[in-house]
Scaffold this active site. Structure first.
Site, mmCIF file in Angstrom:
data_model
loop_
_atom_site.group_PDB
_atom_site.id
_atom_site.type_symbol
_atom_site.label_atom_id
_atom_site.label_comp_id
_atom_site.label_asym_id
_atom_site.label_seq_id
_atom_site.Cartn_x
_atom_site.Cartn_y
_atom_site.Cartn_z
ATOM 1 C CB CYS A 122 3.675 113.197 92.616
ATOM 2 S SG CYS A 122 2.995 114.818 93.189
ATOM 3 C CG HIS A 167 2.664 111.831 98.017
ATOM 4 N ND1 HIS A 167 3.792 111.346 97.440
ATOM 5 C CD2 HIS A 167 2.117 112.625 97.472
ATOM 6 C CE1 HIS A 167 3.556 111.814 96.267
ATOM 7 N NE2 HIS A 167 2.593 112.686 96.024
ATOM 8 C CD GLU A 168 -1.983 113.199 98.128
ATOM 9 O OE1 GLU A 168 -1.735 114.374 97.843
ATOM 10 O OE2 GLU A 168 -1.775 112.123 97.487
ATOM 11 C CG HIS A 171 1.047 117.598 97.580
ATOM 12 N ND1 HIS A 171 2.153 118.045 96.619
ATOM 13 C CD2 HIS A 171 1.039 116.208 97.210
ATOM 14 C CE1 HIS A 171 2.240 117.249 95.776
ATOM 15 N NE2 HIS A 171 1.830 116.122 96.058
#
Ligand SMILES: [Zn+2]
Length: 196
Positions: A122, A167-168, A171
């Site tokens: 990341c 993953h995004e 966030h």
């Protein structure tokens, strides 16, 4: 030449590190049409990722090469992320999977789990390594408004692309990849999971 959507030159110091508490907070919904301030955030994300993949601009690796970035990583806790995933073809051309999503949501998930063999990385995690296996859904359904296509998208993505989306998306909920790593046994595995 680096083509840009906004005026500033993408720089490493645009990125918020995971030592900042803001990265662990959930993001707010974005109101459409975008305000000039929110549109600038989207443009900064697109320019940053493209610059990081640009072999000429980034010849000296001043930026960590990225395939995705979320708005909280450049200092704005709003629900937007940008993905530019290059997948090489057999004939040495590259197909780019590009998504600039606003208010994205994961609305469906496979029971099948997949993970990246080497774990995840990341842009915001540079101070300390977090090695281990990150279990994700192998296939997901994502909905959201695409800034570049100017329309609502309903996507079904699998494998590596699905892992990037998850993953995004994390966030936007204040989560980082290492929150999914098993604390007692970081490489804990299951034979039914798909390794990518
Ligand atoms: Zn990240």
């Amino acid at each position: 030449m680096l083509k840009k959507l906004q005026n500033e030159i993408p720089a490493a110091n645009w990125i918020t590190e995971d030592t900042e508490p803001s990265l662990l907070e959930p993001c707010a919904d974005v109101i459409l049409p975008l305000t000039p301030k929110d549109e600038k955030i989207m443009k900064r994300m697109i320019d940053w990722v493209k610059a990081s993949q640009n072999k000429v601009f980034n010849a000296n690796n001043i930026l960590t090469e990225a395939i995705g970035i979320a708005a909280p990583q450049i200092g704005e806790n709003i629900k937007m992320y940008y993905i530019l995933l290059p997948i090489p073809n057999k004939d040495e051309t590259i197909t780019y999977y590009e998504h600039a999503l606003i208010n994205p949501k994961i609305i469906g998930r496979s029971k099948q789990i997949a993970y990246l063999k080497k774990g995840e990385g990341c842009l915001s995690v540079t101070n300390h390594p977090h090695e281990g296996l990150v279990p994700r859904s192998y296939k997901i359904n994502v909905t959201g408004y695409d800034y570049l296509k100017k329309k609502k998208e309903n996507l079904t993505v699998r494998g590596y692309e699905a892992i990037v989306f998850q993953h995004e998306q994390d966030h936007l909920e204040g989560k980082l990849f290492y929150h999914h790593i098993n604390k007692d046994n970081p490489w804990l595995n299951d034979e039914k999971w798909i390794m990518i």
